[in-house]
Design an enzyme around this catalytic site. Structure first.
Site, PDB file in Angstrom:
ATOM      1  CG  HIS A  92       0.949 -11.445  -3.054  1.00 24.85           C
ATOM      2  ND1 HIS A  92       0.382 -12.575  -2.710  1.00 24.85           N
ATOM      3  CD2 HIS A  92       1.887 -10.866  -2.366  1.00 24.85           C
ATOM      4  CE1 HIS A  92       1.118 -12.669  -1.297  1.00 24.85           C
ATOM      5  NE2 HIS A  92       1.910 -11.757  -1.139  1.00 24.85           N
ATOM      6  CG  HIS A 140       1.818 -14.477   2.511  1.00 27.50           C
ATOM      7  ND1 HIS A 140       0.785 -13.596   3.186  1.00 27.50           N
ATOM      8  CD2 HIS A 140       2.705 -13.458   2.209  1.00 27.50           C
ATOM      9  CE1 HIS A 140       1.005 -12.419   2.951  1.00 27.50           C
ATOM     10  NE2 HIS A 140       1.992 -12.226   2.151  1.00 27.50           N
TER      11      HIS A 140
END
Ligand SMILES: Nc1ncnc2c1ncn2[C@@H]1O[C@H](COP(=O)(O)OP(=O)(O)O)[C@@H](O)[C@H]1O
Ligand SMILES: Nc1ncnc2c1ncn2[C@@H]1O[C@H](COP(=O)(O)OP(=O)(O)O)[C@@H](O)[C@H]1O
Ligand SMILES: [Mg+2]
Ligand SMILES: [Mg+2]
Ligand SMILES: [Mg+2]
Ligand SMILES: [Mg+2]
Lengths: 213, 327, 327, 213
Positions: free
Chosen positions: B54, B216
């Protein structure tokens, strides 16, 4: 079940994970983030190595749990770690665990999983496998009951295919989570299968392939 | 095509080392995947983290005025309780520690186990759970919404509160307030490629988009066909506006967040359209962030976050921070 | 899959408007594609620019301590002389203007025509041409090397010189010095997709990389097969080191620049390996920049830039700037 | 050539660009950055519209040049703009330009292009087309010479295929620039072709397709 058998069970499971981890990743890829097999394999490789020194069943699963706690991460890490911690507590002071003790330990593990993750049967999580299998063992704590539990676990894992996920990452997909077996349920069913293989002569590993799942 | 990592096991630690050497204010706790400020202040400690993939989250938000530590798990995998515990121990100055957790089963369970272990050691630990993703229906039968890019606003504002010396309870109150007022939604034009497997995180036929994605690489809550950008932006803004009951005179902070592979040029165009839509609604934009804040590896797409401000949040949002990824 | 722009003709202006509203220190000169500081200081003016598609370049480098104006052409197309002239006029405070030009035929010709027009109007104009791309052979028979990511160091250091009040000649001297000491090379793992046509800028078979790319989606000077990241990084560093005659005790600034679609996680890994290689050589890394500084839309890949410092450049590099994309 | 013929030439060229701009982009894509057609079309659309008021050939190309200067950008922008500015200077004060004047204007344009871009023949740029075509017109400033110039331009553009680029963006490719015709040479050849079509009865547009180039 003595400590060597406990180790044999978990080493057998680790071995099996090294064969099926890509399959588990693939299942997780369809309805999650594609890492369940990688998580489990990484965890059990490290954690199994930490069991070597353990002298009792309780100690073995305790060391395993601590190893999982420091390596798996993800949702499955705390859940499996909690499960083995509860077994360890149930078997404290025991040199060997009977099939009755084994059933109690697995039952405590299930309770731990549910406490940590608050999933119920039907939510398309590993609870869907643990609940009926533990039920089986509790009502018939014999080799026959164990074989039955392994069979039930397999069927329960397959049955998660038609469920809508309500816990875990797959739940964000809503209805789109239908059509794929829950990866944690599959890894749990294989854990029960490995247990039966360790304790019941002649029991063999079933086929876990993308075709079946 | 992805990079070929000579040693995939070291991907996360190599990345963290690359980060730390590029940002003099950061350090890695030896033997861990925890990034901490190289100098800690005497204040409530702030810890966040989650799976890697991320970036710049979460290490990029460590610094004066934001986090004290970020815990990095493997790619898209929550960090372990041990790692979170390492972070808590490292940043506690006796005034307690707030954990900023995104609402994922894995993150919540691992951070909670760590909190229990830290509390056993006598450290005061509180937590805030961020669940800003309005793509997911909120219902008591489910685990609720996911935490996505809006979490960065919690880092910033709770960070400013801790930095000025607020108590753990006060920092938690403010963090909860931000979490209650932040709303996000995103979409993907392509999956990401997982560095571990080299495979795409999902298949997307040409001309389709995944709407309501997480961070994700998951597919979205539904699939739509690709529409002109203005329509896609309006759809996201309208959903966020409805879920947050945006009113005409509200003042907001806006974030246009790239998922990893969308050119900044296109994010700029998104920002333009998003602000035009907010102008139409009559909302005042106090601050607008544009860039990559919470990515999903090399996924193409973007998310839009709206934070409803009040005067308390506004002044904390405007405070100085030296965290490298805040701008 | 690219974004569908409802009005491709407005892509650049919409993007610029999105930028400007996200960065309070910036403004767009009405009716142009020129971004200027909203408040200009009494100093030598600095103007750079080029085609769009390289964001955050060039608008992201406008601000206190860096540029006064950035001129944006269409995607990958040099801006016109008229646009550059608009920028020169806007930032001249009677102390003259320095143009920072990347060495592309189009950029050089358009900026030079603008300089001639401005000089006709009595404005003192100087220029520096940046040609840092060591992938291209330097020879008198060719147009020489391209200007790529190293240009950002020229913006920064010339910017600091102008900001402290140096004369046009002095700012030019320093800019030329940086240009003479900065060396870059990059590679691509994928082409970019042109928003105008929706087509890839080149075809690259799986398992191959383009080595020695520019920043306009061009293929590289040669094609190689994909090797582990350490080998690719070593190859780039070694070429840069050879071309810049890097010595054991040299002090450098390093930049690991993402081309647009490479996850920051992977850039962090690149940074780690690049610094390890420089450590081996014995070079001291004074500062290291990590992120997207000069992109090629959504191309996957990265470039490595090394700037050889001396004490003058070091202190100017370390000066404060408020340009949004410098960090 | 009177002012209306100049306008017809350039409007004809604009029309042709709207047919071939994708082809030019495609050529530029192979050895450059894929925008030559887009640049030229954008420029001539705006610039041609600005010629409307022009009363003389010189004024027409001057307005065109100023329009190109403010719209094209890229390498081709200043080069074509310079070319037309030089024609405008050559034709100053003329109500009409003879074929001799036309040749002189084109020759001045070529000089401007070379001054701005310092390319020589053989560098795989538009100079490879302008130089032999202008040569042709200078030595035979008749309709026949013009037809010949157009033919020579076409052949010169095709001949750039085997050259290694030494100027412009394609030069960065080194030997890899061989095998594709230079886009600016093609757009220049079409400009000469349009000129011949405007001034010579019966002259027709040649095929400019990916197959040929
Ligand atoms: N709340 C929960 N209770 C029980 N099991 C859960 C819960 N959430 C997730 N799981 C199990 O965890 C599995 C996913 O594990 P894993 O992929 O390793 O973690 P993550 O979802 O964080 O990536 C699911 O397939 C499911 O069986
Ligand atoms: N130095 C030069 N002299 C003459 N013509 C040039 C020169 N550099 C480039 N060109 C011409 O310009 C063309 C490219 O134009 P264009 O694609 O519009 O600009 P850019 O290369 O900036 O993208 C080339 O095909 C070539 O014919
Ligand atoms: Mg998973
Ligand atoms: Mg995971
Ligand atoms: Mg161009
Ligand atoms: Mg071009």
């Amino acid at each position: 079940m003595n400590v060597e058998q406990v180790k044999a069970w978990l080493h057998g499971y680790q071995q099996r994970l090294s064969e099926v981890h890509e399959l588990l990743d693939e299942l997780d890829n369809r309805i999650g983030d594609g890492d369940h097999g990688t998580n489990m394999l990484r965890g059990f490789q490290v954690a199994c190595a930490q069991m070597t020194e353990a002298a009792t069943p309780s100690e073995a699963v305790h060391k395993l749990a601590m190893g999982l706690l420091s390596t798996v991460g993800g949702a499955s890490g705390p859940l499996y770690a909690t499960a083995f911690l509860r077994m360890s507590q149930t078997w404290r002071e025991m040199e060997e665990v009977s099939l009755k003790d084994l059933s109690d330990g697995l039952n405590a593990a299930l309770a731990g999983i549910q406490q940590r993750g608050s999933a119920n049967v039907g939510d398309k999580t590993m609870v869907d496998v643990w609940a009926p299998s533990v039920e089986c063992m509790l009502s018939d704590p014999t080799e026959h009951g164990l074989l039955e539990a392994s069979r039930v676990a397999r069927q329960a894992a397959l049955n998660t295919r038609q469920l809508v996920a309500r816990r875990g990452r797959a739940s964000y997909l809503g209805d789109r989570s239908v059509g794929t077996c829950d990866p944690g349920s599959v890894s749990s069913a294989i854990l029960f299968e490995c247990l039966a293989i360790t304790l019941v002569e002649g029991m063999e590993a079933g086929p876990w392939t993308a075709q079946v799942l | 095509m992805n990079i070929l990592h000579p040693n995939p096991d070291r991907l996360v630690t190599d990345m963290l080392d690359g980060f730390v050497r590029s940002h003099p204010g950061l350090a890695r706790l030896p033997g861990t995947q925890v990034i901490v400020r190289s100098q800690l202040d005497q204040k409530v400690g702030l810890v966040s983290g989650g799976g890697s993939g991320h970036e710049p989250a979460h290490a990029g938000y460590v610094g004066y005025g934001m986090l004290d530590a970020a815990v990095a798990g493997q790619i898209f995998t929550s960090p372990t309780p041990n790692e979170v515990l390492n972070a808590i121990r490292a940043v506690d100055r006796g005034l307690g520690v707030l954990l900023i957790i995104k609402n994922y089963t894995g993150d919540v369970m691992n951070f909670e186990m760590a909190a229990e272990l830290a509390q056993d050691e006598g450290i005061a630990v509180e937590k805030v759970i961020v669940a800003d993703d309005v793509a997911v229906e909120n219902s008591t039968f489910t685990i609720g919404r996911r935490g996505v890019a809006g979490t960065v606003f919690v880092h910033k504002i709770a960070g400013a509160s801790a930095q000025r010396g607020d108590s753990l309870q006060e920092v938690k109150r403010i963090a909860d307030k931000v979490a209650a007022r932040v709303f996000s939604m995103g979409l993907a034009l392509s999956p990401c490629i997982l560095p571990t497997t080299g495979k795409p995180s999902f298949d997307l036929p040409a001309g389709e988009v995944e709407i309501g994605i997480g961070i994700h690489g998951e597919p979205g809550v539904r699939r739509g066909s690709i529409a002109p950008l203005t329509e896609l932006v309006d759809m996201l803004i309208d959903r966020v506006a409805a879920e947050s009951s945006l009113q005409k005179s509200d003042e907001v902070a806006l974030m246009i967040n790239g998922m990893g592979a969308t050119p900044l040029a296109e994010l700029g165009v998104c920002a333009h359209h998003a602000m035009a839509r907010l102008d139409q609604i009559g909302v005042k934009i106090h601050k607008s962030l544009l860039g990559e804040y919470m990515t999903s590896l090399n996924m193409a797409g973007f998310s839009i976050t709206v934070l409803k401000l009040d005067s308390e949040l506004k002044s904390l949002l405007d405070e100085t921070t030296h965290a490298p990824a805040w701008r």
